[in-house]
Design a protein around this motif. Structure first.
Motif, mmCIF file in Angstrom:
data_model
loop_
_atom_site.group_PDB
_atom_site.id
_atom_site.type_symbol
_atom_site.label_atom_id
_atom_site.label_comp_id
_atom_site.label_asym_id
_atom_site.label_seq_id
_atom_site.Cartn_x
_atom_site.Cartn_y
_atom_site.Cartn_z
ATOM 1 N N TYR A 192 0.836 -1.202 0.000
ATOM 2 C CA TYR A 192 0.000 0.000 0.000
ATOM 3 C C TYR A 192 0.875 1.258 0.000
ATOM 4 C CZ TYR A 192 -3.394 3.520 1.372
ATOM 5 O OH TYR A 192 -4.167 4.656 1.423
ATOM 6 N N GLU A 193 1.901 1.279 0.815
ATOM 7 C CA GLU A 193 2.812 2.428 0.884
ATOM 8 C C GLU A 193 3.513 2.658 -0.456
ATOM 9 O OE1 GLU A 193 3.480 4.833 3.236
ATOM 10 O OE2 GLU A 193 1.700 3.993 4.179
ATOM 11 N N THR A 194 3.915 1.566 -1.113
ATOM 12 C CA THR A 194 4.569 1.665 -2.410
ATOM 13 C C THR A 194 3.625 2.261 -3.450
ATOM 14 O OG1 THR A 194 5.925 -0.271 -1.901
ATOM 15 C CG2 THR A 194 5.748 0.345 -4.221
ATOM 16 N N ILE A 195 2.397 1.785 -3.472
ATOM 17 C CA ILE A 195 1.391 2.308 -4.404
ATOM 18 C C ILE A 195 1.137 3.779 -4.118
ATOM 19 C CG2 ILE A 195 -1.056 2.193 -5.038
ATOM 20 C CD1 ILE A 195 -0.850 -0.871 -4.539
ATOM 21 N N LYS A 196 0.934 4.102 -2.846
ATOM 22 C CA LYS A 196 0.650 5.480 -2.442
ATOM 23 C C LYS A 196 1.788 6.417 -2.841
ATOM 24 C CE LYS A 196 1.178 6.975 1.762
ATOM 25 N NZ LYS A 196 1.099 7.192 3.201
ATOM 26 N N ASN A 197 3.016 5.985 -2.633
ATOM 27 C CA ASN A 197 4.172 6.825 -2.978
ATOM 28 C C ASN A 197 4.318 7.011 -4.486
ATOM 29 O OD1 ASN A 197 4.843 7.337 -0.310
ATOM 30 N ND2 ASN A 197 6.181 5.552 -0.176
ATOM 31 N N SER A 198 4.005 5.977 -5.257
ATOM 32 C CA SER A 198 4.058 6.097 -6.725
ATOM 33 C C SER A 198 3.061 7.136 -7.221
ATOM 34 C CB SER A 198 3.757 4.762 -7.388
ATOM 35 O OG SER A 198 4.739 3.818 -7.093
ATOM 36 N N ILE A 199 1.857 7.066 -6.700
ATOM 37 C CA ILE A 199 0.819 8.018 -7.102
ATOM 38 C C ILE A 199 1.178 9.427 -6.627
ATOM 39 C CG2 ILE A 199 -1.612 8.661 -6.788
ATOM 40 C CD1 ILE A 199 -2.192 5.610 -6.612
ATOM 41 N N LYS A 200 1.647 9.529 -5.414
ATOM 42 C CA LYS A 200 2.042 10.824 -4.845
ATOM 43 C C LYS A 200 3.147 11.480 -5.674
ATOM 44 C CE LYS A 200 3.895 12.578 -0.482
ATOM 45 N NZ LYS A 200 4.295 12.163 0.883
ATOM 46 N N LYS A 201 4.135 10.676 -6.068
ATOM 47 C CA LYS A 201 5.241 11.188 -6.877
ATOM 48 C C LYS A 201 4.733 11.702 -8.229
ATOM 49 C CE LYS A 201 9.569 9.642 -8.947
ATOM 50 N NZ LYS A 201 10.449 8.488 -9.161
ATOM 51 N N SER A 202 3.832 10.961 -8.853
ATOM 52 C CA SER A 202 3.287 11.359 -10.152
ATOM 53 C C SER A 202 2.450 12.630 -10.052
ATOM 54 C CB SER A 202 2.435 10.246 -10.737
ATOM 55 O OG SER A 202 3.232 9.140 -11.043
ATOM 56 N N ILE A 203 1.633 12.699 -9.022
ATOM 57 C CA ILE A 203 0.790 13.887 -8.842
ATOM 58 C C ILE A 203 1.650 15.108 -8.559
ATOM 59 C CG2 ILE A 203 -0.914 14.966 -7.302
ATOM 60 C CD1 ILE A 203 -2.233 12.193 -7.078
ATOM 61 N N THR A 204 2.651 14.962 -7.718
ATOM 62 C CA THR A 204 3.554 16.077 -7.401
ATOM 63 C C THR A 204 4.256 16.561 -8.652
ATOM 64 O OG1 THR A 204 3.900 15.192 -5.177
ATOM 65 C CG2 THR A 204 5.507 16.792 -5.977
ATOM 66 N N SER A 205 4.743 15.627 -9.454
ATOM 67 C CA SER A 205 5.417 15.977 -10.702
ATOM 68 C C SER A 205 4.472 16.736 -11.625
ATOM 69 C CB SER A 205 5.923 14.704 -11.380
ATOM 70 O OG SER A 205 6.448 14.981 -12.630
ATOM 71 N N LYS A 206 3.232 16.266 -11.727
ATOM 72 C CA LYS A 206 2.226 16.898 -12.578
ATOM 73 C C LYS A 206 1.937 18.332 -12.106
ATOM 74 C CE LYS A 206 -0.878 16.057 -15.812
ATOM 75 N NZ LYS A 206 -0.527 15.742 -17.171
ATOM 76 N N ILE A 207 1.800 18.519 -10.800
ATOM 77 C CA ILE A 207 1.518 19.838 -10.233
ATOM 78 C C ILE A 207 2.688 20.786 -10.493
ATOM 79 C CG2 ILE A 207 1.204 21.111 -8.071
ATOM 80 C CD1 ILE A 207 -0.462 18.677 -7.108
ATOM 81 N N LEU A 208 3.904 20.312 -10.304
ATOM 82 C CA LEU A 208 5.075 21.155 -10.528
ATOM 83 C C LEU A 208 5.180 21.562 -11.991
ATOM 84 C CD1 LEU A 208 7.732 19.398 -8.276
ATOM 85 C CD2 LEU A 208 6.562 21.572 -7.858
ATOM 86 N N ASN A 209 4.840 20.669 -12.911
ATOM 87 C CA ASN A 209 4.850 21.003 -14.341
ATOM 88 C C ASN A 209 3.787 22.033 -14.672
ATOM 89 O OD1 ASN A 209 6.998 19.343 -14.974
ATOM 90 N ND2 ASN A 209 5.702 17.622 -15.521
ATOM 91 N N LEU A 210 2.640 21.974 -14.021
ATOM 92 C CA LEU A 210 1.573 22.949 -14.255
ATOM 93 C C LEU A 210 1.990 24.343 -13.768
ATOM 94 C CD1 LEU A 210 -1.639 20.939 -13.289
ATOM 95 C CD2 LEU A 210 -0.889 21.580 -15.580
ATOM 96 N N ASN A 211 2.717 24.368 -12.663
ATOM 97 C CA ASN A 211 3.154 25.650 -12.105
ATOM 98 C C ASN A 211 4.184 26.337 -12.988
ATOM 99 O OD1 ASN A 211 1.486 25.565 -9.883
ATOM 100 N ND2 ASN A 211 2.997 24.546 -8.593
ATOM 101 N N GLU A 212 4.913 25.559 -13.798
ATOM 102 C CA GLU A 212 5.926 26.141 -14.679
ATOM 103 C C GLU A 212 5.330 26.844 -15.890
ATOM 104 O OE1 GLU A 212 8.616 23.006 -15.661
ATOM 105 O OE2 GLU A 212 9.370 22.836 -13.631
ATOM 106 N N LEU A 213 4.066 26.547 -16.203
ATOM 107 C CA LEU A 213 3.422 27.142 -17.374
ATOM 108 C C LEU A 213 3.150 28.574 -17.193
ATOM 109 C CD1 LEU A 213 0.924 24.303 -18.310
ATOM 110 C CD2 LEU A 213 3.102 24.816 -19.384
#
Length: 74
Positions: A53-74
């Motif tokens: 569960y922790e592994t799944i949660k961290n994978s999703i968290k990492k992807s969402i964080t990356s997506k948010i940071l890319n949106l902020n760069e626009l």
């Protein structure tokens, strides 16, 4: 020879955020993050007190964080 748009459009393979395997439309996509059907099943069955569960949660968290940071760069 006439080429129609539908003749050159191909299905785009997506990488699952969790298992990183390639799939063609076999899963869900949320805010641009793809999760395959197999991993969706794992998420639904996972006990919140396990390492899986922790592994799944961290994978999703990492992807969402990356997506948010890319949106902020626009």
């Amino acid at each position: 020879m006439n080429i129609i748009n539908k003749d050159i459009i191909k299905e785009v393979k997506k990488n699952c955020t969790i298992c990183e395997s390639n799939f063609e439309n076999n899963g869900i996509e949320v805010i641009g993050i793809f999760i395959c059907e197999e991993c969706v099943s794992k998420i639904n069955a996972a006990d919140v007190n396990t390492v899986e569960y922790e592994t799944i949660k961290n994978s999703i968290k990492k992807s969402i964080t990356s997506k948010i940071l890319n949106l902020n760069e626009l």
